[in-house]
Scaffold this active site. Structure first.
Site: not given
Lengths: 220, 233
Positions: A46-48
């Site tokens: 998840s790119e966060n």
């Protein structure tokens, strides 16, 4: 019959391999997590800043400091790692993610993708989509083959502002699985009961059709 | 060792020196890991003409969204905005300028800004509206565009724990842009849930070393959840 959203996710899941690190976009791509083949381990990025995203928390497990890129509360699986946004995009831009699945408005015969901006409508932003398409090698785009009005989304040239240039090689629509090479779409598979003629009719970009186009199969 | 003590006792002290037309880099992703107290202080100071560099702009009534209420933001540099009606209204009326920036490019702009690197090449955005007008170059057959780094007059950061010397640890995905923002402020202000004495944190577990931190304050946090999603037990 055109594929349902669940069937599209099921078909994408066939591209998974044991040990893959995978980034799933919002919408149909998210559903792919429900169809990981038995006995296979896959880790979702998840790119966060989370590698090893788990399922949604129970009411007791909800933690405001634990969210995914869609800002939803999530959990982490055993063996997960958490890091900064720049570490996260190093993984993405450095080509370390094995498979990226994302949606689009349009793709074209040269592998261009448009997915973030419709002129005249409010633009909310590209988020991480431009990084994902520029950095990943193995990308599957999931989208409907044509608009509700029957206009093809597989074009000779994208009409909307691009998210990335020349970066898409695989497209799964509700009608077919296609690959992009040498400036053409190549029809590889068709949805059960969908005719090659219908796919030809709804593909505006140049399409190469082999003599035999196998039908996708789905376990019940 | 008091020269290394970064603790300040009020938000007034933490944000002292902030004036109109300054650039502020803010950590946070959505409403997760945002410096709530610094944002409230900026609102109460009433400074205007701000450029804010942050992945998002909060929501109506919370986070950076409250700085829209008195039109304190002139320009927003972000990857995804428009979760708030007021933002949309000010954008459409032309009161607010927005520079949409890919998320990875935004992170890299902060990191390189903090590292003294003025610009960098990235493939992200080549051939798109983001690449328009930017210098481009080919390396090993692939196209890259030149992106400039950012440095803020202030950086505002939310940490979990810190010692008095400003060594900071973040909690879970509330880390996000915070350690990058921390490096890129001329004045970096960190607010945390708990301040401990030097020596209490494991030096090898520090995310942001104290050298980047100018002012440290202990705050209380609402930690609002944007998308509460749960499964049955």
């Amino acid at each position: 019959m055109a594929l349902t959203r669940e069937q599209m996710a099921q078909r994408v899941a066939k591209e998974l391999k044991d040990g893959y690190y995978v980034n799933l976009g919002i919408g149909i791509p998210t559903l792919v997590a429900n169809y990981i083949p038995e006995g296979m381990s896959v880790m979702f990025q998840s790119e966060n800043g989370l590698l090893g995203m788990g399922q949604f928390p129970t009411e007791d497990e909800v933690d405001a400091d634990m969210i995914n890129a869609g800002k939803q509360t999530v959990t982490a699986i055993p063996g997960a790692s958490i890091f900064s946004s720049s570490d996260s995009f190093d993984m993405i831009r450095g080509g370390h993610v094995d498979l990226t699945v994302l949606g689009a408005f349009e793709v074209d015969v040269n592998g261009n993708i448009a997915s973030w901006m419709i002129p005249g409508k409010l633009v909310k932003g590209m988020g991480g989509a431009m990084d994902l398409v520029a950095g990943a090698d193995n990308i599957i785009v999931t989208m409907t083959h044509a608009s509700k009005h029957g206009e093809s989304k597989l074009l000779p040239q994208c009409s909307l502002p691009l998210t990335g240039a020349g970066c898409i090689k695989k497209v799964l629509t509700d009608l077919a699985y296609l690959e992009i090479a040498d400036g053409k779409f190549h029809l590889k598979e068709r949805a059960p009961g969908v005719s090659v003629e219908e796919i030809i009719e709804k593909t505006a970009g140049e399409l190469v059709v082999p003599d035999v186009v196998p039908e996708m199969t789905f376990s019940a | 060792m008091s020269g290394f003590d970064k603790v300040v006792s009020s938000y007034e002290e933490a944000m002292a020196g902030l004036t109109d037309d300054m650039t502020i880099i803010a950590g946070g992703f959505g409403l997760c890991g945002i410096p709530e107290g610094c944002i409230k202080q900026i609102k109460s100071m009433g400074v205007k003409g701000l450029t804010i560099v942050s992945n998002n702009c909060g929501v109506d009534g919370f986070g950076l969204g409250i700085l829209l209420e008195d039109r304190q933001i002139k320009k927003m540099i972000a990857s995804y905005v428009g979760e708030n009606a007021l933002f949309e209204k000010q954008l459409l009326s032309g009161e607010l300028e927005v520079e949409l920036t890919p998320q990875g490019t935004l992170a890299e702009k902060m990191r390189s800004g903090g590292a003294g690197i003025p610009a960098f090449y990235t493939a992200t955005g080549y051939g798109t509206p983001v690449g328009d007008g930017k210098e481009s170059r080919v390396f090993n057959g692939k196209h890259y565009i030149l992106e400039e780094s950012v440095v803020g007059d202030f950086a505002i950061v939310k940490g979990w724990k810190a010692d008095r010397f400003g060594n900071v640890i973040y909690r879970k995905t509330a880390q996000n842009f915070n350690p990058l923002a921390a490096t890129a402020g001329k004045i970096t202000v960190v607010e945390v849930e708990e301040i401990v004495e030097p020596g209490e944190l494991d030096p090898a577990q520090i995310h942001t070393p104290g050298i980047y931190v100018d002012r440290l304050i202990q705050g209380t946090f609402e930690k609002r959840i944007e998308q509460r999603t749960v499964r049955a037990k």
